[in-house]
Design a protein around this motif. Sequence first.
Motif, mmCIF file in Angstrom:
data_model
loop_
_atom_site.group_PDB
_atom_site.id
_atom_site.type_symbol
_atom_site.label_atom_id
_atom_site.label_comp_id
_atom_site.label_asym_id
_atom_site.label_seq_id
_atom_site.Cartn_x
_atom_site.Cartn_y
_atom_site.Cartn_z
ATOM 1 N N ARG A 56 0.043 -0.948 -0.086
ATOM 2 C CA ARG A 56 -0.432 -0.036 0.142
ATOM 3 C C ARG A 56 0.958 1.339 -0.477
ATOM 4 O O ARG A 56 0.476 1.757 -0.637
ATOM 5 C CB ARG A 56 -0.519 0.082 1.018
ATOM 6 C CG ARG A 56 -1.869 0.892 1.153
ATOM 7 C CD ARG A 56 -2.409 1.299 2.515
ATOM 8 N NE ARG A 56 -2.684 2.494 3.240
ATOM 9 C CZ ARG A 56 -3.080 2.482 4.455
ATOM 10 N NH1 ARG A 56 -3.348 1.239 5.382
ATOM 11 N NH2 ARG A 56 -3.097 3.639 4.700
ATOM 12 N N TRP A 57 1.847 1.532 1.042
ATOM 13 C CA TRP A 57 2.850 2.740 1.064
ATOM 14 C C TRP A 57 3.513 2.053 -0.389
ATOM 15 O O TRP A 57 3.649 3.654 -0.541
ATOM 16 C CB TRP A 57 3.353 2.169 2.069
ATOM 17 C CG TRP A 57 2.533 2.113 3.134
ATOM 18 C CD1 TRP A 57 1.966 3.553 3.631
ATOM 19 C CD2 TRP A 57 2.983 1.584 4.641
ATOM 20 N NE1 TRP A 57 1.514 3.141 4.888
ATOM 21 C CE2 TRP A 57 1.909 2.450 5.571
ATOM 22 C CE3 TRP A 57 3.749 0.499 5.169
ATOM 23 C CZ2 TRP A 57 1.938 1.433 6.978
ATOM 24 C CZ3 TRP A 57 3.849 0.456 6.262
ATOM 25 C CH2 TRP A 57 2.849 0.980 7.115
ATOM 26 N N GLU A 60 1.991 4.582 -2.803
ATOM 27 C CA GLU A 60 1.189 5.868 -3.085
ATOM 28 C C GLU A 60 2.942 6.365 -2.658
ATOM 29 O O GLU A 60 2.391 7.693 -2.682
ATOM 30 C CB GLU A 60 0.983 6.036 -0.823
ATOM 31 C CG GLU A 60 -0.586 5.302 -0.765
ATOM 32 C CD GLU A 60 -1.410 5.616 0.954
ATOM 33 O OE1 GLU A 60 0.057 5.404 1.693
ATOM 34 O OE2 GLU A 60 -2.310 5.082 1.075
#
Length: 94
Positions: A56-57, A60
Amino acid sequence: METTADGSGQAPAQVSAALREAVAAMIGTEPGAIAPDANLIHLGLGSLEMMRLVNRWRREGLPVQFRELAAEPTLDAWQRHFDAVAAASGEASA
Protein backbone atom coordinates in the motif's frame (compact mmCIF):
# COMPACT_ATOMS: atom_id res chain seq x y z
CA MET A 1 1.85 9.28 4.31
CA GLU A 2 3.24 12.29 6.07
CA THR A 3 6.60 12.09 7.77
CA THR A 4 8.42 14.18 10.32
CA ALA A 5 11.89 14.03 8.80
CA ASP A 6 14.26 16.55 10.32
CA GLY A 7 17.51 14.90 9.27
CA SER A 8 18.74 14.66 12.85
CA GLY A 9 18.74 10.86 13.01
CA GLN A 10 16.87 11.08 16.31
CA ALA A 11 13.63 9.30 17.07
CA PRO A 12 10.66 11.28 15.75
CA ALA A 13 8.73 13.40 18.22
CA GLN A 14 5.59 11.47 17.40
CA VAL A 15 4.34 8.76 15.12
CA SER A 16 2.23 10.04 12.27
CA ALA A 17 -1.51 9.56 12.64
CA ALA A 18 -1.69 7.83 9.24
CA LEU A 19 0.86 5.20 10.26
CA ARG A 20 -0.81 4.57 13.60
CA GLU A 21 -4.26 4.29 11.96
CA ALA A 22 -3.06 1.92 9.22
CA VAL A 23 -1.49 -0.46 11.71
CA ALA A 24 -4.43 -0.27 14.10
CA ALA A 25 -6.83 -1.19 11.29
CA MET A 26 -4.71 -4.23 10.42
CA ILE A 27 -4.69 -5.57 13.97
CA GLY A 28 -8.23 -4.53 14.84
CA THR A 29 -7.58 -2.09 17.65
CA GLU A 30 -7.89 1.61 18.39
CA PRO A 31 -4.96 3.71 17.13
CA GLY A 32 -4.37 5.21 20.58
CA ALA A 33 -4.05 1.75 22.12
CA ILE A 34 -0.72 1.07 20.38
CA ALA A 35 2.32 2.27 22.31
CA PRO A 36 5.01 3.71 20.01
CA ASP A 37 7.52 1.12 21.24
CA ALA A 38 5.16 -1.88 21.35
CA ASN A 39 6.17 -4.91 19.30
CA LEU A 40 3.54 -5.00 16.55
CA ILE A 41 4.02 -8.72 15.97
CA HIS A 42 3.19 -9.40 19.62
CA LEU A 43 0.07 -7.28 19.14
CA GLY A 44 -1.09 -9.52 16.29
CA LEU A 45 0.42 -8.05 13.12
CA GLY A 46 1.47 -10.93 10.90
CA SER A 47 3.86 -10.95 7.99
CA LEU A 48 1.01 -11.03 5.47
CA GLU A 49 -0.54 -7.90 6.97
CA MET A 50 2.86 -6.26 7.07
CA MET A 51 3.37 -7.01 3.37
CA ARG A 52 -0.06 -5.58 2.58
CA LEU A 53 0.92 -2.37 4.33
CA VAL A 54 4.25 -2.25 2.49
CA ASN A 55 2.51 -2.71 -0.86
CA ARG A 56 0.00 0.00 0.00
CA TRP A 57 2.71 2.48 0.98
CA ARG A 58 4.73 1.67 -2.14
CA ARG A 59 1.66 2.36 -4.31
CA GLU A 60 1.39 5.69 -2.49
CA GLY A 61 4.97 6.47 -3.53
CA LEU A 62 6.85 5.65 -0.33
CA PRO A 63 9.44 2.97 -1.17
CA VAL A 64 9.59 1.31 2.24
CA GLN A 65 11.46 -1.96 2.72
CA PHE A 66 9.72 -4.98 4.21
CA ARG A 67 12.90 -6.31 5.81
CA GLU A 68 13.48 -2.99 7.59
CA LEU A 69 9.98 -3.01 9.03
CA ALA A 70 10.18 -6.68 10.02
CA ALA A 71 13.57 -6.20 11.71
CA GLU A 72 12.16 -3.73 14.23
CA PRO A 73 8.35 -3.93 14.29
CA THR A 74 7.43 -0.88 16.36
CA LEU A 75 5.70 2.34 15.33
CA ASP A 76 8.74 4.38 16.40
CA ALA A 77 11.10 2.31 14.25
CA TRP A 78 8.74 2.36 11.30
CA GLN A 79 8.41 6.14 11.53
CA ARG A 80 12.22 6.47 11.54
CA HIS A 81 12.36 4.25 8.43
CA PHE A 82 9.67 6.33 6.70
CA ASP A 83 11.50 9.52 7.59
CA ALA A 84 14.77 8.16 6.18
CA VAL A 85 13.09 6.92 2.99
CA ALA A 86 11.29 10.23 2.50
CA ALA A 87 14.52 12.17 3.05
CA ALA A 88 16.40 9.95 0.59
CA SER A 89 13.60 10.30 -1.97
CA GLY A 90 13.70 14.07 -1.55
CA GLU A 91 17.45 14.14 -2.08
CA ALA A 92 17.19 11.92 -5.16
CA SER A 93 14.62 14.20 -6.80
CA ALA A 94 16.47 17.43 -5.94
